[in-house]
Design a protein around this motif. Structure first.
Motif, PDB file in Angstrom:
ATOM      1  N   MET A 167       0.813  -0.906   0.077  1.00 30.83           N
ATOM      2  CA  MET A 167      -0.022   0.049  -0.060  1.00 30.83           C
ATOM      3  C   MET A 167       0.836   1.351  -0.137  1.00 30.83           C
ATOM      4  O   MET A 167       1.976   1.299   0.539  1.00 30.83           O
ATOM      5  N   LYS A 168       0.644   2.094  -0.749  1.00 27.91           N
ATOM      6  CA  LYS A 168       1.109   3.423  -1.024  1.00 27.91           C
ATOM      7  C   LYS A 168       1.183   4.121   0.577  1.00 27.91           C
ATOM      8  O   LYS A 168       0.026   3.972   1.398  1.00 27.91           O
ATOM      9  N   LYS A 169       2.077   4.800   0.865  1.00 26.16           N
ATOM     10  CA  LYS A 169       2.089   5.617   2.056  1.00 26.16           C
ATOM     11  C   LYS A 169       1.331   6.983   1.741  1.00 26.16           C
ATOM     12  O   LYS A 169       1.561   7.693   0.753  1.00 26.16           O
ATOM     13  N   ILE A 175       0.115  10.602   1.748  1.00 22.93           N
ATOM     14  CA  ILE A 175       1.033  12.053   1.679  1.00 22.93           C
ATOM     15  C   ILE A 175      -0.064  13.290   2.057  1.00 22.93           C
ATOM     16  O   ILE A 175      -1.295  13.174   1.336  1.00 22.93           O
ATOM     17  N   THR A 182      -0.484   9.648 -10.793  1.00 19.05           N
ATOM     18  CA  THR A 182       0.787   8.930 -10.220  1.00 19.05           C
ATOM     19  C   THR A 182       0.373   7.641  -9.550  1.00 19.05           C
ATOM     20  O   THR A 182       0.998   6.940  -9.039  1.00 19.05           O
ATOM     21  N   GLY A 183      -1.008   7.554  -9.574  1.00 15.20           N
ATOM     22  CA  GLY A 183      -1.892   6.491  -8.919  1.00 15.20           C
ATOM     23  C   GLY A 183      -2.137   6.365  -7.662  1.00 15.20           C
ATOM     24  O   GLY A 183      -2.915   5.358  -6.929  1.00 15.20           O
ATOM     25  N   TYR A 184      -2.237   7.838  -7.250  1.00 14.48           N
ATOM     26  CA  TYR A 184      -2.801   8.033  -5.810  1.00 14.48           C
ATOM     27  C   TYR A 184      -4.506   8.581  -5.893  1.00 14.48           C
ATOM     28  O   TYR A 184      -4.969   9.015  -6.778  1.00 14.48           O
ATOM     29  N   ASP A 185      -5.250   7.772  -4.797  1.00 14.83           N
ATOM     30  CA  ASP A 185      -6.625   8.097  -4.471  1.00 14.83           C
ATOM     31  C   ASP A 185      -6.354   9.319  -3.812  1.00 14.83           C
ATOM     32  O   ASP A 185      -5.941   9.385  -2.602  1.00 14.83           O
ATOM     33  N   GLY A 237      -3.533   5.297   3.145  1.00 13.30           N
ATOM     34  CA  GLY A 237      -2.477   5.636   1.960  1.00 13.30           C
ATOM     35  C   GLY A 237      -2.936   6.404   0.966  1.00 13.30           C
ATOM     36  O   GLY A 237      -2.386   6.542  -0.202  1.00 13.30           O
ATOM     37  N   ARG A 238      -3.888   7.059   1.238  1.00 12.59           N
ATOM     38  CA  ARG A 238      -4.255   8.218   0.290  1.00 12.59           C
ATOM     39  C   ARG A 238      -3.791   9.245   0.311  1.00 12.59           C
ATOM     40  O   ARG A 238      -2.823   9.717   1.368  1.00 12.59           O
ATOM     41  N   ALA A 239      -3.688  10.420  -0.807  1.00  6.12           N
ATOM     42  CA  ALA A 239      -3.144  11.608  -0.794  1.00  6.12           C
ATOM     43  C   ALA A 239      -4.204  12.659  -0.266  1.00  6.12           C
ATOM     44  O   ALA A 239      -5.208  12.590  -1.124  1.00  6.12           O
ATOM     45  N   LEU A 257       7.911  12.386  -4.082  1.00  4.13           N
ATOM     46  CA  LEU A 257       7.545  10.954  -4.298  1.00  4.13           C
ATOM     47  C   LEU A 257       8.594   9.828  -4.724  1.00  4.13           C
ATOM     48  O   LEU A 257       8.363   9.072  -4.325  1.00  4.13           O
TER      49      LEU A 257
END
Length: 206
Positions: A1-3, A5, A31-34, A90-92, A206
């Protein structure tokens, strides 16, 4: 899972934050962020109700301390209900204003002191400080002129030009105090140029 931000957009009234937030959202999604966009004061049912009180132009008798506490209360609810959970997933998160606004508006322009305002807000913020803050720097007169052309002004926007100049200068002072987090961008530049500078900065993070 993305960290997750946490990005905040700051600046005097009329500096163009909303436009840049929308452009940054599109970039982060690519870039792939929710991406979650929120605002201060506001972002939850409770916080939006507090916003109505803070910005009501009939409430000119509001004391600086009351104002500070109302902003902190709205912020606490936003962190608890929206920002914290989104970052843990893990969302932005991009917020139109955050604690830096209180440090500047109440701490500097209202004269309560940056350290006092920060201490009051520590419980509201918890562990969630922004990873990066973009300061759209703009002369006060330019910002208020833009606002007057857009809509009816709220209680904060109706303050004197002296107050707004204190705000603009306060942001510059804050950027010097936290250079590792706050990135200053000239908000008189074309929209596309500002967006490119923000994207370059985010790309490096990033």
């Amino acid at each position: 899972m993305k960290k997750g931000i946490f990005i905040t957009m700051e600046g005097p009234d009329g500096s163009g934050k909303s436009t840049q937030i929308d452009l940054l959202k599109k970039y982060l999604e690519e870039t792939g962020y929710d991406v979650l966009i929120t605002r201060e004061p506001g972002g939850t049912t409770i916080s939006e109700a507090i916003r109505e009180i803070i910005l009501n132009k009939d409430f000119t008798a509001m004391s600086p301390v009351t104002e500070m506490l109302l902003y902190a209360s709205a912020r606490a609810q936003l962190i608890n209900e929206v920002v914290g959970p989104a970052l843990e997933e893990g969302r932005a998160v991009i917020s139109d204003r955050f604690v830096d606004s209180s440090l500047v508006y109440q701490g500097m322009a209202r004269g309560l002191g940056v350290d006092t305002v920060y201490e009051v807000n520590k419980l509201a913020i918890g562990k969630y400080m922004p990873d990066v803050t973009f300061l759209l720097d703009l002369p006060a007169q330019v910002g208020i002129s833009r606002k007057k052309g857009q809509k009816e002004l709220d209680r904060m926007e109706l303050e004197s030009i002296d107050f707004h100049e204190k705000v603009a200068e306060g942001y510059r002072e804050l950027a010097k105090r936290f250079p590792e987090r706050i990135r200053t961008i000239d908000a008189t530049l074309p929209v596309e140029s500002i967006s490119s500078l923000i994207k370059d900065s985010i790309s490096a993070i990033l």
